[in-house]
Design a protein around this motif. Structure first.
Motif, PDB file in Angstrom:
ATOM      1  N   GLN A 137       5.197  49.146  41.041  1.00  0.00           N
ATOM      2  CA  GLN A 137       5.618  49.484  42.273  1.00  0.00           C
ATOM      3  C   GLN A 137       6.372  51.456  41.645  1.00  0.00           C
ATOM      4  O   GLN A 137       6.588  52.282  42.572  1.00  0.00           O
ATOM      5  N   LEU A 138       7.038  50.949  40.698  1.00  0.00           N
ATOM      6  CA  LEU A 138       7.503  52.819  39.846  1.00  0.00           C
ATOM      7  C   LEU A 138       6.477  53.544  39.771  1.00  0.00           C
ATOM      8  O   LEU A 138       6.904  54.860  40.737  1.00  0.00           O
ATOM      9  N   ILE A 139       5.100  53.675  39.570  1.00  0.00           N
ATOM     10  CA  ILE A 139       4.362  54.133  39.347  1.00  0.00           C
ATOM     11  C   ILE A 139       3.692  54.851  40.801  1.00  0.00           C
ATOM     12  O   ILE A 139       4.199  55.445  41.347  1.00  0.00           O
ATOM     13  N   ALA A 140       4.035  54.390  42.031  1.00  0.00           N
ATOM     14  CA  ALA A 140       3.659  54.441  43.336  1.00  0.00           C
ATOM     15  C   ALA A 140       4.501  54.705  43.918  1.00  0.00           C
ATOM     16  O   ALA A 140       4.776  56.102  44.874  1.00  0.00           O
ATOM     17  N   ALA A 141       5.797  54.760  43.409  1.00  0.00           N
ATOM     18  CA  ALA A 141       7.344  55.408  43.755  1.00  0.00           C
ATOM     19  C   ALA A 141       7.178  57.003  43.672  1.00  0.00           C
ATOM     20  O   ALA A 141       7.657  58.129  43.748  1.00  0.00           O
ATOM     21  N   LEU A 142       7.076  56.856  42.547  1.00  0.00           N
ATOM     22  CA  LEU A 142       6.888  58.851  41.955  1.00  0.00           C
ATOM     23  C   LEU A 142       5.462  59.378  42.055  1.00  0.00           C
ATOM     24  O   LEU A 142       5.459  60.408  41.516  1.00  0.00           O
ATOM     25  N   ALA A 143       4.451  58.723  42.474  1.00  0.00           N
ATOM     26  CA  ALA A 143       3.578  59.325  43.550  1.00  0.00           C
ATOM     27  C   ALA A 143       4.030  59.706  44.533  1.00  0.00           C
ATOM     28  O   ALA A 143       3.349  61.137  45.353  1.00  0.00           O
ATOM     29  N   GLU A 144       5.173  59.690  45.088  1.00  0.00           N
ATOM     30  CA  GLU A 144       5.432  60.003  46.482  1.00  0.00           C
ATOM     31  C   GLU A 144       6.212  60.856  46.055  1.00  0.00           C
ATOM     32  O   GLU A 144       7.169  60.923  45.381  1.00  0.00           O
ATOM     33  N   GLU A 145       6.935  62.083  47.222  1.00  0.00           N
ATOM     34  CA  GLU A 145       7.629  63.109  47.196  1.00  0.00           C
ATOM     35  C   GLU A 145       9.015  63.259  47.108  1.00  0.00           C
ATOM     36  O   GLU A 145       9.374  63.201  46.189  1.00  0.00           O
ATOM     37  N   PRO A 146       9.755  61.513  47.853  1.00  0.00           N
ATOM     38  CA  PRO A 146      10.918  62.047  47.143  1.00  0.00           C
ATOM     39  C   PRO A 146      10.958  61.484  46.059  1.00  0.00           C
ATOM     40  O   PRO A 146      12.580  61.831  45.241  1.00  0.00           O
ATOM     41  N   PHE A 147      10.225  60.400  45.669  1.00  0.00           N
ATOM     42  CA  PHE A 147      11.099  60.455  43.720  1.00  0.00           C
ATOM     43  C   PHE A 147      10.151  61.167  42.643  1.00  0.00           C
ATOM     44  O   PHE A 147      11.404  61.453  41.798  1.00  0.00           O
ATOM     45  N   ALA A 148       9.246  61.405  43.328  1.00  0.00           N
ATOM     46  CA  ALA A 148       8.132  62.767  42.488  1.00  0.00           C
ATOM     47  C   ALA A 148       9.888  63.909  41.939  1.00  0.00           C
ATOM     48  O   ALA A 148      10.093  64.690  40.903  1.00  0.00           O
ATOM     49  N   VAL A 149      10.352  64.488  43.218  1.00  0.00           N
ATOM     50  CA  VAL A 149      11.376  65.750  43.415  1.00  0.00           C
ATOM     51  C   VAL A 149      12.643  65.324  42.700  1.00  0.00           C
ATOM     52  O   VAL A 149      13.265  66.207  41.920  1.00  0.00           O
ATOM     53  N   ALA A 150      12.586  64.002  43.067  1.00  0.00           N
ATOM     54  CA  ALA A 150      14.181  63.116  42.907  1.00  0.00           C
ATOM     55  C   ALA A 150      14.847  63.386  41.108  1.00  0.00           C
ATOM     56  O   ALA A 150      14.997  63.235  40.321  1.00  0.00           O
ATOM     57  N   ALA A 151      13.060  62.862  40.265  1.00  0.00           N
ATOM     58  CA  ALA A 151      13.613  62.581  38.869  1.00  0.00           C
ATOM     59  C   ALA A 151      12.779  64.177  38.575  1.00  0.00           C
ATOM     60  O   ALA A 151      13.553  64.156  37.466  1.00  0.00           O
ATOM     61  N   ARG A 152      11.735  65.043  38.994  1.00  0.00           N
ATOM     62  CA  ARG A 152      12.114  65.934  38.457  1.00  0.00           C
ATOM     63  C   ARG A 152      13.645  66.988  38.398  1.00  0.00           C
ATOM     64  O   ARG A 152      14.185  67.402  37.401  1.00  0.00           O
ATOM     65  N   GLU A 153      14.347  67.131  39.655  1.00  0.00           N
ATOM     66  CA  GLU A 153      14.843  67.714  39.805  1.00  0.00           C
ATOM     67  C   GLU A 153      16.683  67.207  38.818  1.00  0.00           C
ATOM     68  O   GLU A 153      16.850  67.481  38.272  1.00  0.00           O
ATOM     69  N   LEU A 154      16.020  66.294  38.330  1.00  0.00           N
ATOM     70  CA  LEU A 154      17.139  65.085  36.941  1.00  0.00           C
ATOM     71  C   LEU A 154      16.649  65.865  35.846  1.00  0.00           C
ATOM     72  O   LEU A 154      17.585  66.041  35.032  1.00  0.00           O
ATOM     73  N   ALA A 155      15.316  65.854  35.659  1.00  0.00           N
ATOM     74  CA  ALA A 155      14.743  66.188  34.642  1.00  0.00           C
ATOM     75  C   ALA A 155      15.225  67.848  34.347  1.00  0.00           C
ATOM     76  O   ALA A 155      15.481  67.728  33.221  1.00  0.00           O
ATOM     77  N   ALA A 156      14.905  68.064  35.565  1.00  0.00           N
ATOM     78  CA  ALA A 156      15.045  70.415  34.668  1.00  0.00           C
ATOM     79  C   ALA A 156      16.199  70.076  34.477  1.00  0.00           C
ATOM     80  O   ALA A 156      16.428  71.268  33.797  1.00  0.00           O
ATOM     81  N   SER A 157      17.812  69.092  34.852  1.00  0.00           N
ATOM     82  CA  SER A 157      18.815  69.429  34.081  1.00  0.00           C
ATOM     83  C   SER A 157      19.075  68.678  32.684  1.00  0.00           C
ATOM     84  O   SER A 157      19.465  69.888  31.885  1.00  0.00           O
ATOM     85  N   LEU A 158      17.864  68.000  32.394  1.00  0.00           N
ATOM     86  CA  LEU A 158      18.325  67.245  30.800  1.00  0.00           C
ATOM     87  C   LEU A 158      17.458  68.287  30.056  1.00  0.00           C
ATOM     88  O   LEU A 158      17.650  68.233  28.758  1.00  0.00           O
ATOM     89  N   LEU A 159      16.335  68.537  30.749  1.00  0.00           N
ATOM     90  CA  LEU A 159      15.484  69.697  30.375  1.00  0.00           C
ATOM     91  C   LEU A 159      15.959  70.663  28.974  1.00  0.00           C
ATOM     92  O   LEU A 159      15.325  71.171  27.502  1.00  0.00           O
ATOM     93  N   THR A 160      17.033  71.662  29.921  1.00  0.00           N
ATOM     94  CA  THR A 160      17.783  72.573  29.233  1.00  0.00           C
ATOM     95  C   THR A 160      18.550  72.088  27.799  1.00  0.00           C
ATOM     96  O   THR A 160      18.847  73.030  26.910  1.00  0.00           O
ATOM     97  N   GLY A 161      18.459  70.895  27.436  1.00  0.00           N
ATOM     98  CA  GLY A 161      19.321  71.021  25.881  1.00  0.00           C
ATOM     99  C   GLY A 161      17.485  70.031  25.346  1.00  0.00           C
ATOM    100  O   GLY A 161      17.145  69.393  25.820  1.00  0.00           O
TER     101      GLY A 161
END
Length: 188
Positions: A137-161
């Motif tokens: 279910q997590l793999i399927a969600a992360l393949a969908e645009e809403p979840f991928a973008v939501a994961a990427r936006e959170l990660a973008a703020s964390l990958l700066t540190g």
């Protein structure tokens, strides 16, 4: 750093586990969705632990960024067939809300996932939600645009540190997840 015997032993135990492929696939799905250039930011900005002792040793793996867990996979206490691997991903809740449509919220559109707003991580701020599900279910969600973008936006703020979990990074598991190594076939 790559030759740490304890980390090699943990990886060998995970690699022998019948759910190893599921753990690798789920971590690949997370990194593919959330981290633009995972090999370039590995260990310093994100770390992947293998069989961490957290939660009584029920964890298969944890991806950390800064001081927080962003993707965690657990062994279900009573596995049945393919339902032994479950976990959570932390994403930006505001992004998911943007994708809600037809009067339905993202939770109604994804009834197989559990949305948990308790215990927010400090590094992610107030705009976060932890989403629980089985590995597929997590793999399927992360393949969908809403979840991928939501994961990427959170990660973008964390990958700066810099992650404070670099010392726990398991290169052998990361090699599998990033496609840098292939396990030899075992004689049957």
């Amino acid at each position: 750093m790559r030759a740490d015997p304890k980390k090699q032993e943990k990886f060998a135990r995970l690699a022998a586990d019948p759910y190893f492929a599921q753990v690798v696939s789920a971590n690949q799905a997370y990194l593919r969705a959330a981290v633009p250039h995972p090999a370039a930011t590995e260990r310093d900005h994100w770390a992947l632990s293998c069989l961490p002792g957290t939660n009584g040793g029920r964890r298969f793996s944890t991806v950390n960024m800064m001081r927080m867990e962003v993707f965690v996979l657990f062994r279900h206490e009573e596995p049945e067939d393919d339902t032994a691997v479950h976990g959570f991903v932390v994403v930006r809740e505001s992004v998911l809300r943007r994708y809600a449509h037809s009067g339905q919220g993202i939770e109604e559109l994804n009834p197989n996932l559990t949305f948990d707003r308790s215990r927010p991580y400090q590094d992610a701020g107030d705009d976060q939600v932890r989403i629980w599900g089985w590995y597929d279910q997590l793999i399927a969600a992360l393949a969908e645009e809403p979840f991928a973008v939501a994961a990427r936006e959170l990660a973008a703020s964390l990958l700066t540190g810099v992650t404070n979990n670099a010392r726990h990074h398991n290169y052998q598991l990361a090699d599998q997840v990033l496609g840098r190594a292939v396990l030899p076939l075992q004689a049957g």
